[in-house]
Design a protein around this motif. Structure first.
Motif, PDB file in Angstrom:
ATOM      1  N   GLY A   4     -30.284 -28.556  -6.942  1.00 38.99           N
ATOM      2  CA  GLY A   4     -31.358 -29.291  -6.284  1.00 38.99           C
ATOM      3  C   GLY A   4     -32.369 -28.356  -5.635  1.00 38.99           C
ATOM      4  N   ALA A   5     -31.869 -27.280  -5.021  1.00 39.12           N
ATOM      5  CA  ALA A   5     -32.769 -26.305  -4.400  1.00 39.12           C
ATOM      6  C   ALA A   5     -33.603 -25.582  -5.453  1.00 39.12           C
ATOM      7  N   ARG A   6     -33.011 -25.280  -6.605  1.00 38.36           N
ATOM      8  CA  ARG A   6     -33.761 -24.594  -7.663  1.00 38.36           C
ATOM      9  C   ARG A   6     -34.890 -25.497  -8.192  1.00 38.36           C
ATOM     10  N   SER A   7     -34.592 -26.779  -8.369  1.00 32.56           N
ATOM     11  CA  SER A   7     -35.620 -27.715  -8.799  1.00 32.56           C
ATOM     12  C   SER A   7     -36.718 -27.835  -7.750  1.00 32.56           C
ATOM     13  N   CYS A   8     -36.313 -27.855  -6.482  1.00 32.95           N
ATOM     14  CA  CYS A   8     -37.274 -27.961  -5.390  1.00 32.95           C
ATOM     15  C   CYS A   8     -38.174 -26.729  -5.341  1.00 32.95           C
ATOM     16  N   LEU A   9     -37.590 -25.558  -5.570  1.00 34.92           N
ATOM     17  CA  LEU A   9     -38.364 -24.320  -5.536  1.00 34.92           C
ATOM     18  C   LEU A   9     -39.442 -24.311  -6.615  1.00 34.92           C
ATOM     19  N   LEU A  10     -39.163 -24.945  -7.748  1.00 35.44           N
ATOM     20  CA  LEU A  10     -40.101 -24.950  -8.868  1.00 35.44           C
ATOM     21  C   LEU A  10     -41.160 -26.041  -8.748  1.00 35.44           C
ATOM     22  N   HIS A  11     -40.774 -27.209  -8.234  1.00 32.23           N
ATOM     23  CA  HIS A  11     -41.647 -28.370  -8.347  1.00 32.23           C
ATOM     24  C   HIS A  11     -42.159 -28.919  -7.020  1.00 32.23           C
ATOM     25  N   LEU A  12     -41.701 -28.400  -5.889  1.00 29.36           N
ATOM     26  CA  LEU A  12     -42.133 -28.936  -4.594  1.00 29.36           C
ATOM     27  C   LEU A  12     -43.623 -28.657  -4.364  1.00 29.36           C
ATOM     28  N   ASP A  13     -44.362 -29.669  -3.948  1.00 25.79           N
ATOM     29  CA  ASP A  13     -45.770 -29.495  -3.589  1.00 25.79           C
ATOM     30  C   ASP A  13     -45.823 -28.852  -2.202  1.00 25.79           C
ATOM     31  N   ARG A  14     -46.019 -27.563  -2.170  1.00 24.53           N
ATOM     32  CA  ARG A  14     -45.917 -26.825  -0.911  1.00 24.53           C
ATOM     33  C   ARG A  14     -47.097 -27.061   0.016  1.00 24.53           C
ATOM     34  N   THR A  15     -48.165 -27.614  -0.488  1.00 26.39           N
ATOM     35  CA  THR A  15     -49.308 -27.909   0.374  1.00 26.39           C
ATOM     36  C   THR A  15     -49.091 -29.182   1.182  1.00 26.39           C
ATOM     37  N   ILE A  70     -34.714 -36.042   1.645  1.00 24.37           N
ATOM     38  CA  ILE A  70     -34.727 -34.584   1.728  1.00 24.37           C
ATOM     39  C   ILE A  70     -35.068 -34.016   0.356  1.00 24.37           C
ATOM     40  N   PRO A  71     -36.018 -33.098   0.259  1.00 30.24           N
ATOM     41  CA  PRO A  71     -36.340 -32.500  -1.047  1.00 30.24           C
ATOM     42  C   PRO A  71     -35.119 -31.845  -1.680  1.00 30.24           C
ATOM     43  N   GLY A  72     -34.901 -32.113  -2.967  1.00 31.14           N
ATOM     44  CA  GLY A  72     -33.792 -31.514  -3.696  1.00 31.14           C
ATOM     45  C   GLY A  72     -32.504 -32.313  -3.657  1.00 31.14           C
ATOM     46  N   ILE A  73     -32.467 -33.400  -2.896  1.00 33.15           N
ATOM     47  CA  ILE A  73     -31.256 -34.221  -2.810  1.00 33.15           C
ATOM     48  C   ILE A  73     -31.528 -35.564  -3.469  1.00 33.15           C
ATOM     49  N   GLY A  74     -30.764 -35.860  -4.511  1.00 30.48           N
ATOM     50  CA  GLY A  74     -30.873 -37.122  -5.219  1.00 30.48           C
ATOM     51  C   GLY A  74     -29.623 -37.963  -5.033  1.00 30.48           C
ATOM     52  N   PRO A  75     -29.445 -38.988  -5.865  1.00 32.97           N
ATOM     53  CA  PRO A  75     -28.273 -39.866  -5.709  1.00 32.97           C
ATOM     54  C   PRO A  75     -26.940 -39.130  -5.828  1.00 32.97           C
ATOM     55  N   LEU A  76     -26.839 -38.168  -6.760  1.00 27.31           N
ATOM     56  CA  LEU A  76     -25.573 -37.467  -6.939  1.00 27.31           C
ATOM     57  C   LEU A  76     -25.222 -36.632  -5.710  1.00 27.31           C
ATOM     58  N   ALA A  77     -26.153 -35.819  -5.238  1.00 25.68           N
ATOM     59  CA  ALA A  77     -25.877 -34.963  -4.076  1.00 25.68           C
ATOM     60  C   ALA A  77     -25.648 -35.795  -2.820  1.00 25.68           C
ATOM     61  N   ALA A  78     -26.423 -36.871  -2.642  1.00 18.46           N
ATOM     62  CA  ALA A  78     -26.290 -37.696  -1.437  1.00 18.46           C
ATOM     63  C   ALA A  78     -24.929 -38.371  -1.375  1.00 18.46           C
ATOM     64  N   THR A  79     -24.540 -39.036  -2.470  1.00 13.98           N
ATOM     65  CA  THR A  79     -23.250 -39.738  -2.465  1.00 13.98           C
ATOM     66  C   THR A  79     -22.083 -38.756  -2.494  1.00 13.98           C
TER      67      THR A  79
END
Length: 350
Positions: free
Chosen positions: A288-299, A224-233
């Motif tokens: 995670g959402a803030r990072s996703c908003l900045l760096h997610l490849d929306r295309t 899931i975009p924005g979820i890494g090891p810390l958020a997942a665990t």
């Protein structure tokens, strides 16, 4: 009522937990107290081993998870209720026996909300997260103190832990600044503390990442975009299998990512987010959402069009929280449905 240490035919028991003494109150099917007793830790489990399987309630507090697992293994149905939901059932004065009776009343309500009983693995993983969070907070406090000391000598340091750590050695080695020898020695000692905290944080982070790499659900959550090891665990440690939530929206509400409602007289008023639940988990999801908003490849991601429309209608901060709530909903699906992963492009059948 006299204290009875023999099992009684009660429909529900309420236990007020303590360090060494535990106060018990049993209610019959009509809600009338039929037993009050006081136990020590070593005799409480023995009492419930002799009692017939029934409902046992307790407040969510240190030690409740351990006792809940013990009683479940015996065959009892354990319900852990948040302390704030017990308080309305306390009548008149407060003492341990009255607290136990209030707990028994609270857990017998059909609409009461309960805390999930965690497995030992969940408790261990959550402990790692809490230790890491404490270490990060300690590092921040030490760095802020060092920056304040430097300001007392006319030295302004850039904000941010990374920039501070790279710039500080040069400040300490610069003999032309106004730092006194005593302050220079003190700052050097504090910088060693920062390095020690950095090493400890890295060690705990590696342990968390190892768990995320070996756990199937955590690996699927990290798709899931924005979820890494810390958020997942962290989510797995707190929510477990997620079966306590009927839908993903309930998990988002549990994380405090939905609007707080204050409605009366037929007029609906929606305020800011409720900020209920774990502030630590909510912080991970929002960052995670803030990072996703900045760096997610929306295309290349199915969220791209939705995010574009969202940012046209509202401020970026609101869009970040909305994305965090959507991440929580998707995470609930991944947790509750084995084998499910996040697909960046919508299936052709959709």
């Amino acid at each position: 009522m006299a204290i009875r240490n023999k099992p009684h035919d009660a429909a529900v028991f309420g236990i007020d937990l303590g360090k060494n003494l535990f106060h018990d109150c049993g209610l019959d099917a009509a809600g009338t107290p039929v037993q009050r007793a006081t136990f020590r830790r070593e005799t409480l489990v023995q009492f419930f081993e002799r009692a017939a399987p029934t409902v046992v309630g307790m407040e969510a507090c240190p030690g409740s998870q351990w006792l809940a697992r013990k009683l479940q293994a015996i065959g009892h149905t354990v319900r852990i209720v948040p302390a704030k939901f017990v308080k309305p059932y306390i009548k008149s004065n407060k003492n341990d026996q009255i607290d136990a009776e209030a707990i028994a009343e609270a857990v017998s309500r059909p609409t009461m909300r309960f805390v999930e009983v965690k497995s030992p693995e969940q408790v261990d993983l959550q402990a790692l997260h809490r230790v890491r969070d404490r270490l990060v907070a300690q590092r921040t406090r030490v760095i802020c103190q060092m920056r304040a000391f430097c300001l007392e000598y006319g030295i302004a340091m850039h904000p941010g832990a990374g920039r501070f750590k790279s710039d500080f050695p040069a400040v300490l080695a610069d003999e032309s600044n106004d730092l006194t020898p005593a302050m220079r020695r003190l700052l050097a000692s504090l910088f060693e503390d920062v390095r020690g905290l950095e090493a400890r944080i890295a060690e705990v982070t590696r342990e968390i990442e190892d768990v995320a790499a070996t756990d199937d659900t955590a690996r699927r959550l990290m798709t899931i975009p924005g979820i890494g090891p810390l958020a997942a665990t962290g989510l797995l440690a707190a929510a477990g299998k997620g079966t306590q939530f009927r839908k993903g929206r309930h998990m988002a509400a549990w994380l405090g990512l939905v609007p707080r409602e204050y409605s009366t007289g037929g007029k609906t008023t929606m305020l800011g987010i409720s900020k209920r639940g774990s502030s630590y988990l909510r912080r991970l999801f929002v960052h995670g959402a803030r990072s996703c908003l900045l760096h997610l490849d929306r295309t290349r991601d199915r969220l791209g069009g939705w995010l574009d429309g969202l940012q046209k209608r509202m401020h970026n901060n609101k869009a970040v929280v909305a994305l965090a709530a959507k991440m929580a909903r998707v995470a609930w699906v991944v947790i509750t449905k084995p084998g499910t992963i996040y697909e960046r492009r919508a299936p052709a059948s959709a």
